[in-house]
Scaffold this motif. Structure first.
Motif, PDB file in Angstrom:
ATOM      1  N   PRO A  71      58.887 -10.769  23.999  1.00 41.10           N
ATOM      2  CA  PRO A  71      57.445 -10.976  23.822  1.00 41.10           C
ATOM      3  C   PRO A  71      56.689 -10.917  25.149  1.00 41.10           C
ATOM      4  O   PRO A  71      57.197 -11.306  26.198  1.00 41.10           O
TER       5      PRO A  71
ATOM      6  N   ASP B  74      47.955  -0.248  21.912  1.00 35.72           N
ATOM      7  CA  ASP B  74      48.795  -1.442  21.961  1.00 35.72           C
ATOM      8  C   ASP B  74      49.779  -1.286  23.108  1.00 35.72           C
ATOM      9  O   ASP B  74      50.218  -0.182  23.420  1.00 35.72           O
TER      10      ASP B  74
ATOM     11  N   ASP C  78      52.952  -5.689  21.498  1.00 37.26           N
ATOM     12  CA  ASP C  78      52.473  -6.873  20.786  1.00 37.26           C
ATOM     13  C   ASP C  78      51.105  -7.339  21.272  1.00 37.26           C
ATOM     14  O   ASP C  78      50.623  -8.401  20.882  1.00 37.26           O
TER      15      ASP C  78
ATOM     16  N   GLN D  83      47.772  -8.561  13.305  1.00 37.29           N
ATOM     17  CA  GLN D  83      47.377  -8.836  14.685  1.00 37.29           C
ATOM     18  C   GLN D  83      45.879  -8.620  14.845  1.00 37.29           C
ATOM     19  O   GLN D  83      45.273  -7.753  14.221  1.00 37.29           O
TER      20      GLN D  83
END
Length: 599
Positions: free
Chosen positions: A42, A221, A252, A355
């Motif tokens: 992440p 992204d 992410d 998201q």
């Protein structure tokens, strides 16, 4: 569905295997821990809606018809990510000189040298710029092998760095981005992209209800390390085959105009937005949260729509553009509306992204703002009615183009099979980019291209130079095709047919003048292509000029691993590499009700 799930499991299992093999395949110049394809660690936690949405720098190609742009930078003070928005005027030619000022000997992201790539003999980072959607000659189109480095080394199809853009087409928003063979995904992920707007001439002014002011949104992204540098997979999907190549780069964190999850203050009025999905592979399926709003879509890739389309969700695949209105006039100050992405990743078999993209904050109306003007917008088309419209009628309603007189029986249908092997993806009978050209097409001719997707993920197919209309899409049984127990030459309902359902026309995200569209897994998607300008009767350029054009999947990781083929225009000849793919010319005029009767 079972095959789609199997592929998703296969992709994830490859990622697990890659993790186990990462020590022997890790990208050697990266001292950080390995980052595995489809299993990135992440990004650091970042607070959303802290930074204001910036207006990107704008350069007028009318005021500066001969412009120099530097890849990476010419001057630090003028460098930007994304690149500045170039604003041209319809019918006014502009010349842009693209320069390469990247002085790094190696790329900042991991280059997989087992792929076919340009591999400069003297090192440094190669670039070449494609103005996506522009009707220009091949030597100004950003051919993948027309690359150049900061040292002056260049590729086999290099002609010049001075690209000429006639802007002889319908007003719309294009975008420019890197197109270097084998590393497009890396250069675009690194930020080499920007918007290019063709504004209307006085002779082709937009309707009075369309706001003159607009907001450009360049959306990507990315994944990040703690220090803010870009995180890209260093261990590939199958490291024994391609050590670093990953089938899709999915970050992410969402950036709009180079800012992470920005906010924008809006008054209770109508706003116009022009968005390009500049992501490597992510499909954005947009909707609003907090307060529900409708997208009033007024334009697509190549032109404004003949009539607006009202949508609750809006799918925007890689490289696609949309032009839409949001009407904030019914909201009160302090209301907040969140733009949200629910697109599956990988599309359409993966889990929804769920998201945030950005936030709109409603503030008090300025005293001189006046009325919102919502009463002037024509009644939008309702997408729920599209399934009851014949494809030709739907194309006419959304583009104003009449295809009812097309001699369908005489049109060649070019079948292009999309497949995946252990080594590469392909879109034309397992051919690689350097294999002999098969798409040799006579200028001003018309064809139907049939994309036959045997891969359980979607592709977003892009044709250089031209626009097209999506005609229809129809699911098929890949197992029966593989064992030869069916034919595409028989319609659904007959036992020998490969099809598993009736065809449907374009959905609300496939209407209009398109240069990029989705090819769904286990579907045949058919597009109508006129190899001619989208506005003028004849080109003012020479489309037969060296080195020609390409067509490819715009998932950049796919494009970089052979899912791209050359395309040449000819004044006299069309090459028919195989029999015409079965095309039922009557179907385009039939509604869904008639299809049931017809079969």
């Amino acid at each position: 569905m079972i095959l789609a799930i199997q592929l998703l499991v296969l992709l994830l299992s490859h990622a697990v295997q890659a993790t186990q093999q990462q020590q022997q395949h890790v990208f050697s110049s990266n001292s950080r821990p390995p980052e595995v394809c489809l299993n990135l660690t992440p990004s650091p936690t970042l607070e959303k809606f802290v930074d204001r949405l910036p207006r990107l720098p704008t350069i007028s190609l009318v005021r500066y018809p001969r412009l120099t742009m530097g890849a990476y930078k010419i001057y630090q003070s003028t460098a930007s990510y994304p690149g500045p928005t170039l604003v041209a005027r319809q019918g006014v030619t502009a010349t842009v000189r693209w320069e390469n000022h990247i002085r790094d000997y190696e790329h900042m992201l991991p280059v997989d040298k087992t792929l076919q790539w340009v591999n400069p003999r003297h090192g440094f980072v190669p670039v070449v710029v494609h103005n996506h959607g522009q009707e220009t000659e091949g030597w100004s189109d950003g051919h993948p092998e027309a690359w150049f480095t900061v040292t002056g080394e260049h590729g086999d199809t290099y002609v010049t760095q001075d690209y000429v853009y006639p802007n002889d087409q319908r007003p719309t928003m294009l975008w420019y981005h890197d197109h270097t063979l084998g590393i497009t995904r890396l250069n675009v992920a690194a930020g080499l992209a920007g918007a290019y707007v063709i504004e209307p001439s006085s002779e082709m002014a937009e309707p009075s209800w369309v706001p003159r002011d607009y907001h450009v949104l360049v959306v990507q992204d990315k994944a990040f390390y703690d220090d803010g540098s870009i995180k890209y997979p260093t261990v590939g999907l199958d490291p024994d085959v391609h050590p670093q190549w990953c089938v899709e780069y999915l970050g992410d964190v969402v950036l709009v105009n180079g800012v992470v999850w920005p906010f924008m203050e809006v008054e209770p009025a109508i706003y116009r937005f022009r968005l390009v999905n500049a992501a490597n592979a992510r499909t954005f399926v947009l909707e609003t949260r907090g307060q529900r709003m409708s997208f009033i879509k007024i334009g697509t890739d190549g032109a404004m729509l003949h009539q607006p389309v009202q949508q609750q969700q809006m799918r925007v695949g890689p490289a696609e553009r949309v032009d839409w209105l949001f009407d904030f006039s019914s909201f009160e100050p302090s209301d907040e509306i969140e733009l949200w992405n629910v697109g599956q990743a990988p599309f359409p078999i993966g889990p929804p992204a769920n998201q945030s993209v950005m936030l709109f904050r409603v503030v008090s109306r300025a005293p001189d703002r006046g009325s919102s003007g919502s009463h002037l917008i024509p009644t939008p088309l309702d997408p729920s009615r599209f399934r009851y419209m014949a494809p030709v009628d739907l194309i006419g309603a959304t583009t104003g183009v009449n295809l009812s007189f097309v001699p369908w029986a005489a049109i060649y249908s070019r079948g292009l099979e999309q497949r995946m092997t252990d080594l590469a993806l392909s879109q034309d009978d397992h051919l690689l980019f350097d294999d002999p050209v098969r798409e040799i097409i006579r200028l001003y001719s018309t064809e139907v291209w049939s994309f036959i997707n045997f891969v359980p993920v979607a592709h977003f197919m892009h044709l250089h130079l031209v626009n097209f209309f999506v005609l229809e899409q129809q699911p098929f049984d890949p197992d029966r095709v593989a064992n030869g127990s069916c034919t595409f030459g028989s319609p659904f309902g007959r036992p020998e047919s490969c099809y598993t359902a009736y065809p449907t026309g374009p959905d609300e995200d496939q209407v209009g003048f398109k240069d990029t569209t989705v090819s769904l897994p286990f579907y045949v998607t058919q597009i109508f292509v006129r190899f001619a300008p989208n506005l003028l009767p004849r080109y003012r350029i020479d489309p037969t000029a060296y080195p020609g054009y390409t067509h490819h999947c715009h998932l950049l990781e796919h494009e970089d691993n052979e899912m791209m083929r050359p395309m040449l225009m000819s004044r006299t000849t069309t090459l028919y590499p195989n029999e015409s793919f079965p095309l039922d010319q009557d179907i385009f005029f039939l509604t869904i009700t008639n299809w049931t009767v017809f079969y």
